[in-house]
Design an enzyme around this catalytic site. Sequence first.
Site, PDB file in Angstrom:
ATOM      1  N   GLU A 160      28.355  35.136  34.033  1.00  0.00           N
ATOM      2  CA  GLU A 160      28.718  34.250  32.918  1.00  0.00           C
ATOM      3  C   GLU A 160      27.487  33.607  32.277  1.00  0.00           C
ATOM      4  O   GLU A 160      27.424  33.455  31.055  1.00  0.00           O
ATOM      5  CB  GLU A 160      29.698  33.182  33.412  1.00  0.00           C
ATOM      6  CG  GLU A 160      31.047  33.771  33.779  1.00  0.00           C
ATOM      7  CD  GLU A 160      31.987  32.777  34.426  1.00  0.00           C
ATOM      8  OE1 GLU A 160      33.193  32.858  34.186  1.00  0.00           O
ATOM      9  OE2 GLU A 160      31.517  31.907  35.201  1.00  0.00           O
TER      10      GLU A 160
ATOM     11  N   GLU B  96      35.908  36.886  40.868  1.00  0.00           N
ATOM     12  CA  GLU B  96      36.702  35.695  41.210  1.00  0.00           C
ATOM     13  C   GLU B  96      38.124  36.047  41.671  1.00  0.00           C
ATOM     14  O   GLU B  96      38.691  35.386  42.538  1.00  0.00           O
ATOM     15  CB  GLU B  96      36.770  34.741  40.003  1.00  0.00           C
ATOM     16  CG  GLU B  96      35.478  33.975  39.741  1.00  0.00           C
ATOM     17  CD  GLU B  96      34.475  34.705  38.859  1.00  0.00           C
ATOM     18  OE1 GLU B  96      34.643  35.929  38.658  1.00  0.00           O
ATOM     19  OE2 GLU B  96      33.539  34.051  38.372  1.00  0.00           O
TER      20      GLU B  96
HETATM   21  N1  COA Z   1      28.422  31.394  47.297  1.00  0.00           N
HETATM   22  C1  COA Z   1      27.922  30.911  48.467  1.00  0.00           C
HETATM   23  N2  COA Z   1      27.105  31.642  49.260  1.00  0.00           N
HETATM   24  C2  COA Z   1      26.813  32.887  48.847  1.00  0.00           C
HETATM   25  C3  COA Z   1      27.304  33.442  47.662  1.00  0.00           C
HETATM   26  C4  COA Z   1      28.160  32.632  46.869  1.00  0.00           C
HETATM   27  N3  COA Z   1      28.654  33.050  45.703  1.00  0.00           N
HETATM   28  N4  COA Z   1      26.841  34.714  47.539  1.00  0.00           N
HETATM   29  C5  COA Z   1      26.069  34.926  48.614  1.00  0.00           C
HETATM   30  N5  COA Z   1      26.050  33.834  49.421  1.00  0.00           N
HETATM   31  C6  COA Z   1      25.331  33.630  50.676  1.00  0.00           C
HETATM   32  C7  COA Z   1      26.023  34.296  51.844  1.00  0.00           C
HETATM   33  O1  COA Z   1      27.071  33.490  52.344  1.00  0.00           O
HETATM   34  C8  COA Z   1      24.878  34.421  52.802  1.00  0.00           C
HETATM   35  O2  COA Z   1      24.629  33.166  53.387  1.00  0.00           O
HETATM   36  P1  COA Z   1      24.421  33.037  54.994  1.00  0.00           P
HETATM   37  O3  COA Z   1      23.219  33.897  55.280  1.00  0.00           O
HETATM   38  O4  COA Z   1      24.166  31.591  55.216  1.00  0.00           O
HETATM   39  O5  COA Z   1      25.658  33.563  55.628  1.00  0.00           O
HETATM   40  C9  COA Z   1      23.697  34.727  51.891  1.00  0.00           C
HETATM   41  O6  COA Z   1      24.058  34.256  50.603  1.00  0.00           O
HETATM   42  C10 COA Z   1      23.395  36.213  51.784  1.00  0.00           C
HETATM   43  O7  COA Z   1      24.572  36.863  51.365  1.00  0.00           O
HETATM   44  P2  COA Z   1      25.202  38.112  52.159  1.00  0.00           P
HETATM   45  O8  COA Z   1      26.670  38.147  51.864  1.00  0.00           O
HETATM   46  O9  COA Z   1      24.817  38.076  53.596  1.00  0.00           O
HETATM   47  O10 COA Z   1      24.438  39.308  51.422  1.00  0.00           O
HETATM   48  P3  COA Z   1      24.936  40.798  51.232  1.00  0.00           P
HETATM   49  O11 COA Z   1      23.774  41.530  50.682  1.00  0.00           O
HETATM   50  O12 COA Z   1      25.585  41.296  52.479  1.00  0.00           O
HETATM   51  O13 COA Z   1      26.116  40.720  50.113  1.00  0.00           O
HETATM   52  C11 COA Z   1      27.087  40.003  48.032  1.00  0.00           C
HETATM   53  C12 COA Z   1      25.802  40.330  48.813  1.00  0.00           C
HETATM   54  C13 COA Z   1      26.676  39.450  46.680  1.00  0.00           C
HETATM   55  C14 COA Z   1      27.923  41.290  47.847  1.00  0.00           C
HETATM   56  C15 COA Z   1      27.928  38.967  48.792  1.00  0.00           C
HETATM   57  O14 COA Z   1      27.075  37.899  49.186  1.00  0.00           O
HETATM   58  C16 COA Z   1      29.052  38.390  47.997  1.00  0.00           C
HETATM   59  O15 COA Z   1      30.084  39.037  47.852  1.00  0.00           O
HETATM   60  N6  COA Z   1      28.894  37.158  47.460  1.00  0.00           N
HETATM   61  C17 COA Z   1      29.920  36.483  46.747  1.00  0.00           C
HETATM   62  C18 COA Z   1      30.002  36.991  45.322  1.00  0.00           C
HETATM   63  C19 COA Z   1      31.125  36.301  44.554  1.00  0.00           C
HETATM   64  O16 COA Z   1      32.287  36.420  44.885  1.00  0.00           O
HETATM   65  N7  COA Z   1      30.739  35.561  43.512  1.00  0.00           N
HETATM   66  C20 COA Z   1      31.672  34.867  42.667  1.00  0.00           C
HETATM   67  C21 COA Z   1      31.907  33.513  43.181  1.00  0.00           C
HETATM   68  S1  COA Z   1      33.082  32.625  42.167  1.00  0.00           S
END
Ligand code: COA
Length: 259
Positions: free
Chosen positions: A113, A133
């Site tokens: 966004e 989302e």
């Molecule tokens: N909010 C809070 N924390 C987040 C985040 C988010 N949107 N996206 C990533 N993180 C954090 C993870 O919880 C993790 O923290 P930790 O090490 O303390 O557990 C850290 O960032 C690394 O992320 P991780 O998930 O381990 O990396 P990955 O490479 O395995 O996966 C993503 C990457 C982006 C696919 C995955 O983090 C994800 O799906 N994030 C959420 C995306 C999302 O839904 N965004 C919209 C939110 S409204």
Amino acid sequence: MNLKYIKFKIEDGVGRIQFNRPEKLNAVNPDVLKELETAVELCEGNDDIRVVVLTGNEKAFVAGADIESMAKGDIRNAYKLTDLTLRVQERLADSPKPTIASIAGYALGAGCELALCCDFRIAADNAMLGLPEITLGIIPGGGGTQRLPRLVNPGAAARMILLGEMIKAQEAKDIGLVDKVVPLDQLENETQQWVAKLMTKPALAVRAAKTAMRKGLSTSLKEGLQIEQDLFCMLFGTEDQKEGMAAFMEKRKAVFKGK
Ligand code: COA
């Protein structure tokens, strides 16, 4: 300036805003948003800044709103967060300077966004864009359902919004969500080339063109044409208009001063 989650510097006419919360893939919480607002305001008010660039790091532009801080929220909290988000995003989208999102890695949810609030989106080939989302039981709350369908075809927008699917950089380019895709190691250089091109343009005309496009998108064609006409005529009061037309007639390159 004391910022924790954003690195901000002014360099050769560019306001560089870099998200800096790498341990959470630059996920944005209210503190990050407030710092972003400060940086955007500074860019707006500083005449030395001609172009604004938003970046993250190689792994993430912004991986969305901070899910951890949203998880326990109620309706009131959600309004508070989205009021702040929308205020900061509007400020960015309304920036009188051209804005570029230079995207590597994840640009998800609020990250996607924020990129949509910029004038240009340049992506590294490792970029992944999406509005996931729906997979969290909510919908985009920072303009995603409104800005994405205005930029790409409605089917592609529906796929990203209703299914929450992430798409790779090249597909994002194919649907018009990003303007250019380059190898990761060339992202900075490519972004700089866009900056350099923008720097050669007449700043007041760029501002007027941006205003006409932005206002025109949220009004009737008739009103939009009126906005365009007024801004077109206003530019005849600028030195850059005289210079641009004189340069054409003298068969030389125009040198604009932003006046
Ligand atoms: N909010 C809070 N924390 C987040 C985040 C988010 N949107 N996206 C990533 N993180 C954090 C993870 O919880 C993790 O923290 P930790 O090490 O303390 O557990 C850290 O960032 C690394 O992320 P991780 O998930 O381990 O990396 P990955 O490479 O395995 O996966 C993503 C990457 C982006 C696919 C995955 O983090 C994800 O799906 N994030 C959420 C995306 C999302 O839904 N965004 C919209 C939110 S409204």
